[in-house]
Design an enzyme around this catalytic site. Structure first.
Site, PDB file in Angstrom:
ATOM      1  N   PRO A  75       0.843  -1.197   0.000  1.00 32.37           N
ATOM      2  CA  PRO A  75       0.000   0.000   0.000  1.00 32.37           C
ATOM      3  C   PRO A  75       0.877   1.246   0.000  1.00 32.37           C
ATOM      4  CG  PRO A  75      -0.475  -1.458   1.868  1.00 32.37           C
ATOM      5  CD  PRO A  75       0.796  -1.928   1.260  1.00 32.37           C
ATOM      6  N   CYS A 124       4.407   2.398   8.803  1.00 30.72           N
ATOM      7  CA  CYS A 124       4.491   3.758   8.269  1.00 30.72           C
ATOM      8  C   CYS A 124       5.408   4.628   9.131  1.00 30.72           C
ATOM      9  CB  CYS A 124       3.098   4.373   8.207  1.00 30.72           C
ATOM     10  SG  CYS A 124       3.116   6.005   7.473  1.00 30.72           S
TER      11      CYS A 124
END
Length: 378
Positions: free
Chosen positions: A22, A109
């Site tokens: 992603p 992240c």
């Protein structure tokens, strides 16, 4: 490499064992469609990062981001959350409303706005919080497989990946992807593939996927041989290179490598990508504007003057984009040296964490719903 065993993610066989990572603002339905077309429908393609709070609150932008093309199977959603209760609600909503077939949890992240709240790659440092989130997600998911993506840790002095791997196994996570960098490294330096091998030895019970510095199909094959991992996750390596998934299928299945595209084929893919974005957004101009960030990645290495690059990167209609591309020398073959790093390559950034975060890995006080981001897409 010849027929490798497929990767099993719950009931889903992923053959070859290749997953699209992603990426915020990139891996929307149009880009996933493009990558899947080149792969002949093989592999697994994960949505952009979806914030659990935004999903539960039915934020309009988030509901758009989780729209899958009818041909997408299995449908794969990546969730980000820091509050176990909110993550649980989001997972149950996905199951009850049949929004996806696979849930991936983001603990990788490194972006400051995420780590500042204790989320993303900062979160696994708090072992009990990680466990609580995984437990809520797995119990809420029922028959849907839950996987997680993480980094090695916050920095070299605070590595968490082996502990996080054990917790994941104990809580019923189906597979783990490890990006071989710390939060502090962001996207700089070289990914530590040895860490991927160590994690594989540490959690033999479930598949481990390797991520980091896969710029070509050869890199993917090398990573699997070198680390013993069960599959690869490709992120920045496919920016401006959706055909990389065709190369990966050929490399893993032992077919001949597809010929590298010349500029004529690349230009055609660029127009198709921009067209798909316009259809998805319901507005051609918005699609072309969203496509602008991809221009430099697609043209990397080709002889295209800086003025023309700028002109293409400010196109506001498909006609304008196509017209600019037609003025290029489209007979150029694939340029030598065009592979290699694209996208963000900065490293050694200061890690932004909540106050006192590193004092005690077991103290999770003060983390609650207000730490959730309210928008999706990273």
């Amino acid at each position: 490499m010849g027929c490798m065993s497929s990767l099993q993610i719950g009931p889903h066989a992923v053959q070859p064992p290749v997953v699209l990572a992603p990426m915020a603002g990139i891996t929307n339905a149009p880009f996933r469609t493009l990558c899947r077309e080149f792969s002949g429908g093989k592999g697994l393609y994960v949505s952009e990062m979806i914030t659990t709070r935004a999903l539960v609150e039915r934020n309009e932008k988030t509901m758009q981001l989780i729209r899958f093309d009818a041909s997408e199977r299995p449908r794969s959603i990546q969730l980000y959350g820091v509050d176990p209760a909110t993550v649980g609600k989001a997972v149950r909503m996905i199951v009850e409303e049949d929004l996806a077939d696979h849930i991936d949890l983001n603990f990788g992240c490194p972006v400051p706005k995420v780590t500042r709240k204790g989320g993303g790659s900062a979160l696994p440092y708090k072992r009990p919080l990680l466990r609580a989130i995984l437990r809520e997600a797995v119990s809420g998911a029922g028959a849907l497989p839950v996987t997680m993506k993480m980094r090695k840790g916050i920095n070299d002095d605070h590595l968490t990946y082996l502990d996080a791997g054990r917790i994941a196994v104990e809580e019923g996570v189906t597979a783990i992807a490890l990006h071989g960098r710390t939060t502090a490294q962001h996207y700089g330096g070289t990914a530590d593939w040895d860490a991927i091998a160590r994690l594989k030895e540490h959690v033999p019970e479930i598949p481990v996927l390797g991520n980091g510095d896969i710029w070509s199909a050869d890199d993917a094959v090398r990573m699997m041989r070198q680390t013993g991992c069960d599959g690869v996750v490709v992120g920045r390596g496919c920016l401006g290179r959706p055909w990389l998934f065709g190369d990966l299928v050929a490399a893993f299945e032992g077919g001949g490598a597809p010929a590298a595209p010349g500029l004529r084929e690349v230009a055609a893919v660029m127009v198709r990508h921009a067209t798909l974005l316009g259809e998805w957004l319901g507005d051609e101009a918005r699609g072309v504007i969203d496509f602008r960030k991809h221009v430099a990645w697609y043209l990397k290495g080709f002889a295209v003057g800086s003025e023309m690059r700028k002109r293409l990167a400010i196109s506001s209609s498909l006609a304008e984009l196509a017209e600019g591309l037609h003025e290029l020398d489209l007979d150029q073959p694939w340029p030598a040296g065009a592979d290699g790093p694209r996208g963000r390559t900065s490293g050694n950034n200061r890690v932004v964490l909540p106050d006192g975060w590193l004092q005690d890995p077991y103290d999770c006080a003060g983390i609650g719903e207000d730490a959730e981001l309210d928008t999706s897409g990273g």
